[in-house]
Design an enzyme around this catalytic site. Structure first.
Site, PDB file in Angstrom:
ATOM      1  N   ARG A 103       0.885  -1.181   0.000  1.00  0.00           N
ATOM      2  CA  ARG A 103       0.000   0.000   0.000  1.00  0.00           C
ATOM      3  C   ARG A 103       0.915   1.220   0.000  1.00  0.00           C
ATOM      4  O   ARG A 103       1.728   1.402   0.918  1.00  0.00           O
ATOM      5  CB  ARG A 103      -0.902  -0.004   1.234  1.00  0.00           C
ATOM      6  N   HIS A 130      -7.407   0.985  -6.398  1.00  0.00           N
ATOM      7  CA  HIS A 130      -7.607   0.105  -5.240  1.00  0.00           C
ATOM      8  C   HIS A 130      -8.269  -1.183  -5.763  1.00  0.00           C
ATOM      9  O   HIS A 130      -9.441  -1.464  -5.484  1.00  0.00           O
ATOM     10  CB  HIS A 130      -8.491   0.807  -4.208  1.00  0.00           C
ATOM     11  N   GLN A 133     -10.075  -3.881  -3.461  1.00  0.00           N
ATOM     12  CA  GLN A 133     -11.346  -3.392  -2.927  1.00  0.00           C
ATOM     13  C   GLN A 133     -12.468  -3.532  -3.961  1.00  0.00           C
ATOM     14  O   GLN A 133     -13.566  -4.007  -3.643  1.00  0.00           O
ATOM     15  CB  GLN A 133     -11.203  -1.920  -2.516  1.00  0.00           C
ATOM     16  N   ASP A 222     -17.114   7.439  -1.202  1.00  0.00           N
ATOM     17  CA  ASP A 222     -15.865   7.298  -0.440  1.00  0.00           C
ATOM     18  C   ASP A 222     -15.573   8.665   0.180  1.00  0.00           C
ATOM     19  O   ASP A 222     -16.186   9.680  -0.195  1.00  0.00           O
ATOM     20  CB  ASP A 222     -14.743   6.863  -1.403  1.00  0.00           C
ATOM     21  N   CYS A 262     -16.191   1.698   0.800  1.00  0.00           N
ATOM     22  CA  CYS A 262     -15.027   0.836   1.066  1.00  0.00           C
ATOM     23  C   CYS A 262     -14.590   0.913   2.521  1.00  0.00           C
ATOM     24  O   CYS A 262     -13.911   0.016   3.012  1.00  0.00           O
ATOM     25  CB  CYS A 262     -13.884   1.209   0.136  1.00  0.00           C
ATOM     26  N   ARG A 290     -13.291  -8.581   1.369  1.00  0.00           N
ATOM     27  CA  ARG A 290     -11.859  -8.317   1.141  1.00  0.00           C
ATOM     28  C   ARG A 290     -11.054  -9.577   1.450  1.00  0.00           C
ATOM     29  O   ARG A 290     -10.119  -9.938   0.738  1.00  0.00           O
ATOM     30  CB  ARG A 290     -11.368  -7.164   2.032  1.00  0.00           C
TER      31      ARG A 290
HETATM   32  N1  NVA Z   1      -9.855   6.788  -1.163  1.00  0.00           N
HETATM   33  C1  NVA Z   1      -9.468   6.305   0.135  1.00  0.00           C
HETATM   34  C2  NVA Z   1      -9.701   4.836   0.237  1.00  0.00           C
HETATM   35  C3  NVA Z   1      -9.366   4.239   1.578  1.00  0.00           C
HETATM   36  C4  NVA Z   1      -9.561   2.763   1.631  1.00  0.00           C
HETATM   37  C5  NVA Z   1      -8.005   6.637   0.378  1.00  0.00           C
HETATM   38  O1  NVA Z   1      -7.206   6.480  -0.557  1.00  0.00           O
HETATM   39  O2  NVA Z   1      -7.676   7.073   1.475  1.00  0.00           O
HETATM   40  N1   CP Z   2     -11.077  -0.177   2.500  1.00  0.00           N
HETATM   41  C1   CP Z   2      -9.810  -0.264   2.943  1.00  0.00           C
HETATM   42  O1   CP Z   2      -8.867  -0.459   2.178  1.00  0.00           O
HETATM   43  O2   CP Z   2      -9.685  -0.130   4.293  1.00  0.00           O
HETATM   44  P1   CP Z   2      -8.343   0.072   5.123  1.00  0.00           P
HETATM   45  O3   CP Z   2      -7.801   1.441   4.768  1.00  0.00           O
HETATM   46  O4   CP Z   2      -8.755  -0.044   6.543  1.00  0.00           O
HETATM   47  O5   CP Z   2      -7.356  -0.988   4.707  1.00  0.00           O
END
Ligand code: NVA
Ligand code: CP
Length: 305
Positions: A103, A130, A133, A222, A262, A290
């Site tokens: 990540r 993502h 997800q 989101d 998500c 997930r």
């Molecule tokens: N768009 C959000 C998704 C988190 C799972 C982010 O990138 O923070």
């Molecule tokens: N939806 C998702 O990726 O959650 P986290 O940021 O908790 O991993």
């Protein structure tokens, strides 16, 4: 199948449908003991340059349930945080592990990692995509709607990593997608161009949330400020006013629509507490899935399942 899972656009509909089928099967057979341990003795390095609850826990539990072991690596406490090049990290981890989940920020980072790694690399979220997800989300739609064919999907909010990945999913799976994003917060132009060049379905971007959600079967949103954009929160609150999933917007969709997020959610910003806790919300199934889809991705990439 490609060595890595970095973006949906690298896969055919057949390959992604195959992963969804495997995830549904693994979900059913999760209590099958030894037969389920298809990654026995394998290790997954999990690199996090951003926070996580679901991704970390579902990958770690997932590899464990498959008989393997996950190693949590925070960039801040590893040599990556001190500037060790990604290509050196890739080659080192390839000598110890059987797969890497990462990540991070730029999509080019996961691409470079995958280029130098001799083991599969899985994208656990970048600023652009993502993919794990969205695969979990499509799985959730299949469970609740008996498939995704012929459904209208709607996105309300930021044209972010989630929106970009939904656009790719719509193009590959062939469902209609309408996105409502405020001016200045549109999805990635190259992603849209690619999707429209291959899509047989309709992918529409509007600045009117009412138009996007009208008669939709699946509603999505989101947070307004993603990880790394925290300092823009105030400006974004202004720009996104009106781009909320609430009783009124949900009321314009089909009566039996499902509402997805998500997570984590900012209640009463992009989604009201009433809607996320309401009868149309499937966010907990979505979070659970997930685990199952990532087990399928790991099984296929790391175990040849
Ligand atoms: N768009 C959000 C998704 C988190 C799972 C982010 O990138 O923070
Ligand atoms: N939806 C998702 O990726 O959650 P986290 O940021 O908790 O991993």
């Amino acid at each position: 199948m490609k060595k890595d899972f970095l973006a949906l656009n690298a896969f055919s509909k057949k390959e992604l449908d195959g992963l969804l089928d495997l995830a549904l099967e693994l979900k059913k057979k999760r209590k099958d003991g030894d037969k389920h341990r298809i990654l026995k003795g394998k290790t997954l390095a999990m690199i996090f340059e951003k926070s996580s609850t679901r991704t970390r826990v579902s990958f770690e539990v997932g590899i464990y349930q498959l008989g393997g072991h996950g190693l949590f690596i925070s960039s801040g406490t590893s040599q990556m945080g001190r500037g060790e090049p990604i290509k050196d990290t890739a080659r080192t981890l390839s000598r110890y592990c059987d797969g890497i989940m990462i990540r991070t920020y730029g999509q080019e980072i996961v691409e470079e990692l995958a280029r130098y790694a001799t083991i599969p690399v899985i994208n656990g979220l970048t600023d652009l995509f993502h993919p794990c997800q969205i695969m979990a989300d499509v799985m959730t739609v299949i469970e609740h709607k008996k498939g995704y064919k012929g459904l209208k999907f709607a996105w309300v909010g930021d044209g972010n990593n989630m929106a970009n990945t939904w656009i790719e999913a719509a193009a590959i799976f062939g469902f209609d997608l309408a996105l409502a994003c405020p001016d200045g917060y549109l999805p990635d132009a190259k992603v849209l161009e690619w999707a429209r060049s291959v899509a047989k379905s309709s992918i529409v971007v509007t600045d009117d949330p009412r138009e996007a959600v009208k008669d939709a079967d699946v509603l999505n949103t989101d947070v307004w400020a993603s990880m790394g954009q925290e300092q823009e929160q105030k400006a974004r609150e202004k720009a996104f006013a009106g781009f909320q999933l609430n009783a009124e917007t949900v009321g314009l969709a089909k009566k039996d629509c499902i509402v997805m997020h998500c997570l984590p959610a900012h209640r009463d910003e992009e989604i009201t507490d009433e809607v996320i806790e309401g009868p149309n919300s499937v966010v907990w199934d979505e979070a659970e899935n997930r685990l199952h889809i990532q087990k399928a991705i790991m099984a296929r990439l790391m175990g040849g399942a």
